[in-house]
Design a protein around this motif. Structure first.
Motif, PDB file in Angstrom:
ATOM      1  N   TYR A   1       0.835  -1.205   0.000  1.00 27.49           N
ATOM      2  CA  TYR A   1       0.000   0.000   0.000  1.00 27.49           C
ATOM      3  C   TYR A   1       0.869   1.255   0.000  1.00 27.49           C
ATOM      4  CZ  TYR A   1      -3.332   3.363   2.069  1.00 27.49           C
ATOM      5  OH  TYR A   1      -4.128   4.458   2.340  1.00 27.49           O
ATOM      6  N   GLU A   2       1.857   1.296   0.864  1.00 26.07           N
ATOM      7  CA  GLU A   2       2.749   2.447   0.909  1.00 26.07           C
ATOM      8  C   GLU A   2       3.556   2.569  -0.380  1.00 26.07           C
ATOM      9  OE1 GLU A   2       3.618   2.454   5.728  1.00 26.07           O
ATOM     10  OE2 GLU A   2       4.820   1.165   4.409  1.00 26.07           O
ATOM     11  N   TRP A   3       4.060   1.434  -0.871  1.00 24.83           N
ATOM     12  CA  TRP A   3       4.910   1.431  -2.051  1.00 24.83           C
ATOM     13  C   TRP A   3       4.178   1.974  -3.285  1.00 24.83           C
ATOM     14  CZ3 TRP A   3       9.923   1.213  -2.484  1.00 24.83           C
ATOM     15  CH2 TRP A   3      10.507   0.924  -3.717  1.00 24.83           C
ATOM     16  N   LEU A   4       2.896   1.677  -3.406  1.00 23.15           N
ATOM     17  CA  LEU A   4       2.158   2.128  -4.589  1.00 23.15           C
ATOM     18  C   LEU A   4       1.654   3.554  -4.475  1.00 23.15           C
ATOM     19  CD1 LEU A   4      -1.165   2.158  -4.147  1.00 23.15           C
ATOM     20  CD2 LEU A   4      -0.852  -0.275  -4.228  1.00 23.15           C
ATOM     21  N   GLY A   5       1.753   4.164  -3.297  1.00 22.78           N
ATOM     22  CA  GLY A   5       1.345   5.551  -3.142  1.00 22.78           C
ATOM     23  C   GLY A   5       0.132   5.784  -2.268  1.00 22.78           C
ATOM     24  N   GLY A   6      -0.347   4.745  -1.576  1.00 27.88           N
ATOM     25  CA  GLY A   6      -1.437   4.899  -0.622  1.00 27.88           C
ATOM     26  C   GLY A   6      -2.800   5.136  -1.251  1.00 27.88           C
TER      27      GLY A   6
ATOM     28  N   LEU B   1      -4.473   4.601  -5.153  1.00 29.34           N
ATOM     29  CA  LEU B   1      -5.476   3.560  -5.394  1.00 29.34           C
ATOM     30  C   LEU B   1      -6.780   4.143  -5.914  1.00 29.34           C
ATOM     31  CD1 LEU B   1      -4.908   1.088  -2.452  1.00 29.34           C
ATOM     32  CD2 LEU B   1      -4.774   0.566  -4.888  1.00 29.34           C
ATOM     33  N   LEU B   2      -7.166   5.294  -5.406  1.00 37.18           N
ATOM     34  CA  LEU B   2      -8.391   5.919  -5.898  1.00 37.18           C
ATOM     35  C   LEU B   2      -8.226   6.369  -7.350  1.00 37.18           C
ATOM     36  CD1 LEU B   2     -11.282   6.683  -5.360  1.00 37.18           C
ATOM     37  CD2 LEU B   2     -10.465   8.859  -4.419  1.00 37.18           C
ATOM     38  N   ARG B   3      -7.060   6.907  -7.710  1.00 39.70           N
ATOM     39  CA  ARG B   3      -6.805   7.245  -9.119  1.00 39.70           C
ATOM     40  C   ARG B   3      -6.896   5.993  -9.990  1.00 39.70           C
ATOM     41  NH1 ARG B   3      -2.798  10.311  -6.894  1.00 39.70           N
ATOM     42  NH2 ARG B   3      -1.177   8.820  -7.464  1.00 39.70           N
ATOM     43  N   LEU B   4      -6.285   4.905  -9.499  1.00 37.10           N
ATOM     44  CA  LEU B   4      -6.292   3.653 -10.253  1.00 37.10           C
ATOM     45  C   LEU B   4      -7.708   3.142 -10.476  1.00 37.10           C
ATOM     46  CD1 LEU B   4      -4.821   1.185 -11.512  1.00 37.10           C
ATOM     47  CD2 LEU B   4      -4.786   0.203  -9.189  1.00 37.10           C
TER      48      LEU B   4
ATOM     49  N   HIS C   1     -14.952   2.286  -3.093  1.00 36.47           N
ATOM     50  CA  HIS C   1     -15.079   1.066  -2.281  1.00 36.47           C
ATOM     51  C   HIS C   1     -14.004   0.056  -2.653  1.00 36.47           C
ATOM     52  CE1 HIS C   1     -19.640   1.770  -1.368  1.00 36.47           C
ATOM     53  NE2 HIS C   1     -18.858   2.714  -0.892  1.00 36.47           N
ATOM     54  N   VAL C   2     -13.764  -0.115  -3.954  1.00 38.80           N
ATOM     55  CA  VAL C   2     -12.738  -1.057  -4.400  1.00 38.80           C
ATOM     56  C   VAL C   2     -11.361  -0.571  -3.967  1.00 38.80           C
ATOM     57  CG1 VAL C   2     -11.668  -2.151  -6.412  1.00 38.80           C
ATOM     58  CG2 VAL C   2     -14.158  -1.925  -6.286  1.00 38.80           C
ATOM     59  N   ALA C   3     -11.122   0.731  -4.050  1.00 37.01           N
ATOM     60  CA  ALA C   3      -9.836   1.291  -3.606  1.00 37.01           C
ATOM     61  C   ALA C   3      -9.628   1.023  -2.120  1.00 37.01           C
ATOM     62  CB  ALA C   3      -9.772   2.784  -3.898  1.00 37.01           C
ATOM     63  N   ALA C   4     -10.668   1.199  -1.309  1.00 36.78           N
ATOM     64  CA  ALA C   4     -10.559   0.940   0.133  1.00 36.78           C
ATOM     65  C   ALA C   4     -10.291  -0.533   0.401  1.00 36.78           C
ATOM     66  CB  ALA C   4     -11.827   1.399   0.848  1.00 36.78           C
TER      67      ALA C   4
ATOM     68  N   ASP D   1      -0.283   0.696 -15.555  1.00 40.18           N
ATOM     69  CA  ASP D   1       0.783   1.151 -16.454  1.00 40.18           C
ATOM     70  C   ASP D   1       0.488   2.557 -16.969  1.00 40.18           C
ATOM     71  OD1 ASP D   1       2.182  -1.244 -16.192  1.00 40.18           O
ATOM     72  OD2 ASP D   1       1.388  -2.091 -18.050  1.00 40.18           O
ATOM     73  N   GLU D   2      -0.747   2.764 -17.400  1.00 44.07           N
ATOM     74  CA  GLU D   2      -1.157   4.065 -17.934  1.00 44.07           C
ATOM     75  C   GLU D   2      -0.894   5.179 -16.917  1.00 44.07           C
ATOM     76  OE1 GLU D   2      -5.395   6.326 -18.705  1.00 44.07           O
ATOM     77  OE2 GLU D   2      -5.330   4.168 -19.017  1.00 44.07           O
ATOM     78  N   LEU D   3      -1.142   4.897 -15.650  1.00 43.61           N
ATOM     79  CA  LEU D   3      -0.990   5.902 -14.601  1.00 43.61           C
ATOM     80  C   LEU D   3       0.421   5.985 -14.037  1.00 43.61           C
ATOM     81  CD1 LEU D   3      -4.353   5.402 -12.688  1.00 43.61           C
ATOM     82  CD2 LEU D   3      -3.782   7.136 -14.420  1.00 43.61           C
ATOM     83  N   GLY D   4       1.321   5.155 -14.551  1.00 40.86           N
ATOM     84  CA  GLY D   4       2.707   5.204 -14.088  1.00 40.86           C
ATOM     85  C   GLY D   4       2.909   4.676 -12.678  1.00 40.86           C
TER      86      GLY D   4
END
Length: 159
Positions: A13-18, A22-25, A53-56, A104-107
């Motif tokens: 979670y921390e590594w991907l940016g919290g 996840l909400l952007r993704l 909800h999915v991000a959470a 990938d699109e979101l880097g």
């Protein structure tokens, strides 16, 4: 490294940016889903709050706060969302592939250790969703929330 200089290993979670990452993704992913002929019919009825909800849920699974359990009922609630939906392998594969394309699109981080762990969870979780979507599946009310970590690699690549 000696035990006095060990570097703390971040959660996935921390590594991907919290939560913001996840909400952007999930927001971008579900925008893509609307145009996807395999997935759009499955998700056509989902409300605007579905990406959050999915991000959470993903955040909690990947080592973040327990927001999904606190506000939505944890893993039993997620299982209930899949009951009698009769998901198929083609839909599962498309869901996983499109989510990874969106990452990938979101880097988002694409180091091999992180992606291996993420793909491991997405494969496991999506296959569980297919199983729980078939006739006769039942919810275990005490089903624990999955907790996913780095797995065999024990942390991110630090080249």
């Amino acid at each position: 490294m000696s035990s006095t200089t060990e570097t703390r290993i971040p959660t996935l979670y921390e590594w991907l940016g919290g939560a913001p990452a996840l909400l952007r993704l999930t927001t971008r992913f579900y925008e893509h889903v609307k145009a996807d002929p395999v997935l759009a019919p499955v998700f056509a009825h989902m409300g605007e709050d579905h990406p959050a909800h999915v991000a959470a849920f993903l955040g909690e699974v990947l080592g973040g706060p327990d927001a999904y359990s606190q506000h939505h009922g944890g893993h039993p609630h997620m299982i209930r969302q899949h009951l009698n939906r009769h998901l198929e392998q083609a839909q599962r594969r498309q869901w996983v592939g499109l989510l990874l394309q969106t990452a990938d699109e979101l880097g988002m981080p694409d180091d091999p250790e992180f992606r291996s762990a993420l793909i491991g969870y997405l494969e496991w979780g999506s296959r569980l969703a297919v199983i729980n979507s078939q006739a006769g599946a039942e919810v275990q009310e005490d089903a624990p929330m999955p907790a996913w970590g780095w797995g065999e690699v024990k942390g991110p690549y630090r080249g």
